[in-house]
Design an enzyme around this catalytic site. Sequence first.
Site, mmCIF file in Angstrom:
data_model
loop_
_atom_site.group_PDB
_atom_site.id
_atom_site.type_symbol
_atom_site.label_atom_id
_atom_site.label_comp_id
_atom_site.label_asym_id
_atom_site.label_seq_id
_atom_site.Cartn_x
_atom_site.Cartn_y
_atom_site.Cartn_z
ATOM 1 N N CYS A 13 0.753 -1.351 -0.089
ATOM 2 C CA CYS A 13 0.026 -0.031 -0.203
ATOM 3 C C CYS A 13 0.943 1.264 -0.135
ATOM 4 O O CYS A 13 2.142 1.104 -0.438
ATOM 5 C CB CYS A 13 -1.048 -0.070 1.103
ATOM 6 N N ASN A 16 2.296 1.385 4.322
ATOM 7 C CA ASN A 16 2.675 0.240 4.828
ATOM 8 C C ASN A 16 2.366 0.195 6.572
ATOM 9 O O ASN A 16 3.309 -0.355 7.210
ATOM 10 C CB ASN A 16 4.203 -0.307 4.789
ATOM 11 N N CYS A 18 -1.062 0.741 7.388
ATOM 12 C CA CYS A 18 -2.594 0.525 7.586
ATOM 13 C C CYS A 18 -2.939 -0.860 6.937
ATOM 14 O O CYS A 18 -3.041 -1.817 7.366
ATOM 15 C CB CYS A 18 -3.406 1.580 7.294
ATOM 16 N N ARG A 19 -3.187 -0.783 5.478
ATOM 17 C CA ARG A 19 -3.725 -1.835 4.554
ATOM 18 C C ARG A 19 -2.886 -2.924 4.368
ATOM 19 O O ARG A 19 -3.255 -4.198 4.691
ATOM 20 C CB ARG A 19 -4.418 -1.232 3.287
ATOM 21 N N SER A 20 -1.647 -2.614 4.000
ATOM 22 C CA SER A 20 -0.879 -3.748 3.734
ATOM 23 C C SER A 20 -0.344 -4.546 4.796
ATOM 24 O O SER A 20 -0.315 -5.853 4.815
ATOM 25 C CB SER A 20 0.061 -3.391 2.621
ATOM 26 N N ASP A 126 -8.574 4.062 1.750
ATOM 27 C CA ASP A 126 -7.351 4.376 2.352
ATOM 28 C C ASP A 126 -7.886 4.657 4.030
ATOM 29 O O ASP A 126 -8.506 5.817 4.077
ATOM 30 C CB ASP A 126 -6.486 5.500 1.679
HETATM 31 P P1 4NP Z 1 -1.858 2.835 4.328
HETATM 32 O O1 4NP Z 1 -2.370 4.265 4.661
HETATM 33 O O2 4NP Z 1 -1.157 3.004 2.673
HETATM 34 O O3 4NP Z 1 -2.849 1.832 3.997
HETATM 35 O O4 4NP Z 1 -0.719 2.338 5.111
HETATM 36 C C1 4NP Z 1 -1.601 5.427 4.629
HETATM 37 C C2 4NP Z 1 -0.743 5.732 5.625
HETATM 38 C C3 4NP Z 1 -0.102 6.992 5.997
HETATM 39 C C4 4NP Z 1 -0.477 7.730 5.000
HETATM 40 C C5 4NP Z 1 -1.139 7.543 3.808
HETATM 41 C C6 4NP Z 1 -1.814 6.263 3.804
HETATM 42 N N1 4NP Z 1 0.308 8.833 5.156
HETATM 43 O O5 4NP Z 1 -0.226 10.201 4.353
HETATM 44 O O6 4NP Z 1 1.234 9.119 5.885
#
Ligand code: 4NP
Length: 151
Positions: A13, A16, A18-20, A126
């Site tokens: 994702c 790295n 939240c989702r992945s 997200d």
């Molecule tokens: P992820 O979510 O891609 O599912 O881990 C996010 C985590 C952090 C950010 C964006 C999405 N960020 O902008 O820091």
Amino acid sequence: MMAAMTRSILFVCLGNICRSPSAEAVFRGLAEGRGLEIDSAGTSGWHDGHGSDPRASAEAGRRGIDMSAIRSRKVVAEDFTRFDLIVAMDAQNMRDLQMMQPVGSHARLVKLLDYAPELGLSDVPDPYYEDNFPEVLDMIETACARLLESL
Ligand code: 4NP
């Protein structure tokens, strides 16, 4: 030619955190005993070395899934030769991975929700911004089960 066996899977994702990592932890539980190599990484590197988002870990914990050992890391060129399958959470992750993929590397790129068309969505939303962790975990659990069935 016979299709190559899938022995190693990388979930990807943006952050790295939240989702992945949620998908990594869910899939690890589902695929226990199968001898697969399973990991996750982010396209951004923004959270390198950090643990997962506490909201993701808490939702996983409510479902008996432990994310405490996971640390964020950025996708590296070697991932495209180390892993047979790279599973993107959304279309932007897919575009970024396509840009990063070294010519001649064998990893196959797919999107997670392609395994669960019944959900009627092509991207895992997200949750970092939307704060919809239970909904996202539901999607990830459904699609990871279908992914495992497909192997
Ligand atoms: P992820 O979510 O891609 O599912 O881990 C996010 C985590 C952090 C950010 C964006 C999405 N960020 O902008 O820091």
